[in-house]
Design a protein around this motif. Structure first.
Motif, PDB file in Angstrom:
ATOM      1  N   ARG A  15       0.828  -1.210   0.000  1.00 50.74           N
ATOM      2  CA  ARG A  15       0.000   0.000   0.000  1.00 50.74           C
ATOM      3  C   ARG A  15       0.862   1.260   0.000  1.00 50.74           C
ATOM      4  O   ARG A  15       0.589   2.223  -0.725  1.00 50.74           O
ATOM      5  N   ARG A  18       2.572   1.793  -3.378  1.00 48.96           N
ATOM      6  CA  ARG A  18       1.626   2.370  -4.343  1.00 48.96           C
ATOM      7  C   ARG A  18       1.381   3.843  -4.057  1.00 48.96           C
ATOM      8  O   ARG A  18       1.220   4.645  -4.972  1.00 48.96           O
ATOM      9  N   TYR A  19       1.350   4.199  -2.791  1.00 43.41           N
ATOM     10  CA  TYR A  19       1.183   5.600  -2.411  1.00 43.41           C
ATOM     11  C   TYR A  19       2.379   6.435  -2.877  1.00 43.41           C
ATOM     12  O   TYR A  19       2.209   7.529  -3.419  1.00 43.41           O
ATOM     13  N   TYR A  20       3.594   5.923  -2.662  1.00 45.61           N
ATOM     14  CA  TYR A  20       4.793   6.615  -3.140  1.00 45.61           C
ATOM     15  C   TYR A  20       4.717   6.825  -4.651  1.00 45.61           C
ATOM     16  O   TYR A  20       5.087   7.874  -5.164  1.00 45.61           O
ATOM     17  N   GLU A  21       4.237   5.824  -5.358  1.00 44.91           N
ATOM     18  CA  GLU A  21       4.100   5.933  -6.805  1.00 44.91           C
ATOM     19  C   GLU A  21       3.052   6.998  -7.163  1.00 44.91           C
ATOM     20  O   GLU A  21       3.274   7.833  -8.040  1.00 44.91           O
ATOM     21  N   GLN A  22       1.930   6.974  -6.488  1.00 47.67           N
ATOM     22  CA  GLN A  22       0.858   7.946  -6.717  1.00 47.67           C
ATOM     23  C   GLN A  22       1.350   9.377  -6.480  1.00 47.67           C
ATOM     24  O   GLN A  22       0.966  10.302  -7.195  1.00 47.67           O
ATOM     25  N   GLU A  23       2.198   9.543  -5.480  1.00 49.76           N
ATOM     26  CA  GLU A  23       2.720  10.863  -5.131  1.00 49.76           C
ATOM     27  C   GLU A  23       3.906  11.287  -5.999  1.00 49.76           C
ATOM     28  O   GLU A  23       4.437  12.380  -5.838  1.00 49.76           O
ATOM     29  N   GLN A  27       8.776   5.520  -9.425  1.00 51.36           N
ATOM     30  CA  GLN A  27       8.273   5.253 -10.769  1.00 51.36           C
ATOM     31  C   GLN A  27       8.905   3.975 -11.310  1.00 51.36           C
ATOM     32  O   GLN A  27       9.827   4.028 -12.130  1.00 51.36           O
ATOM     33  N   ARG A  36       4.304  -4.025 -12.167  1.00 49.89           N
ATOM     34  CA  ARG A  36       5.446  -3.196 -11.800  1.00 49.89           C
ATOM     35  C   ARG A  36       6.684  -4.079 -11.707  1.00 49.89           C
ATOM     36  O   ARG A  36       6.599  -5.209 -11.248  1.00 49.89           O
TER      37      ARG A  36
END
Length: 78
Positions: A15, A18-23, A27, A36
Motif C-alpha cells: 500500500r 503504491r502511495y509513493y508511486e501515486q505521489e 516510478q 510493476r
C-alpha cells in the motif's frame, strides 16, 4: 521483481509503495503484462525515502530533497 516480493524485501507495505508511486516519488518500470518491475535503484530510493521520513520529514519536503539525496549535485525541485 514484483511488488509483493519488493515489499517483503524492502520492509515497506504494498500500500505504501503504491502511495509513493501515486505521489510521484517512485516510478518503477512496467512489464509488458503491466506488472510493476522493481530493481536495485528502486530499493535504494525507498530506503532513502524511509530514512527521511523516519527523520520526521513530510512527503512534500522529501520530494524536494530527493534529487539532492540521490545524486552528487545539489539540485532541488521547486
Amino acid at each position: 521483481m514484483k511488488i509483493g516480493e519488493f515489499s517483503h524485501r524492502s520492509g515497506i507495505s504494498v500500500r505504501m509503495l503504491r502511495y509513493y508511486e501515486q505521489e510521484g516519488l517512485l516510478q518503477p518500470n512496467r512489464r509488458e503484462s503491466g506488472y510493476r518491475d522493481y530493481g536495485e535503484a528502486e530499493e535504494q530510493l525507498v530506503r532513502r525515502i524511509r530514512m527521511l521520513s523516519t527523520a520526521g520529514l513530510k512527503l512534500d519536503t522529501i520530494k524536494q530533497l530527493l534529487p539532492c539525496v540521490l545524486s552528487d549535485r545539489p539540485d532541488f525541485r521547486l
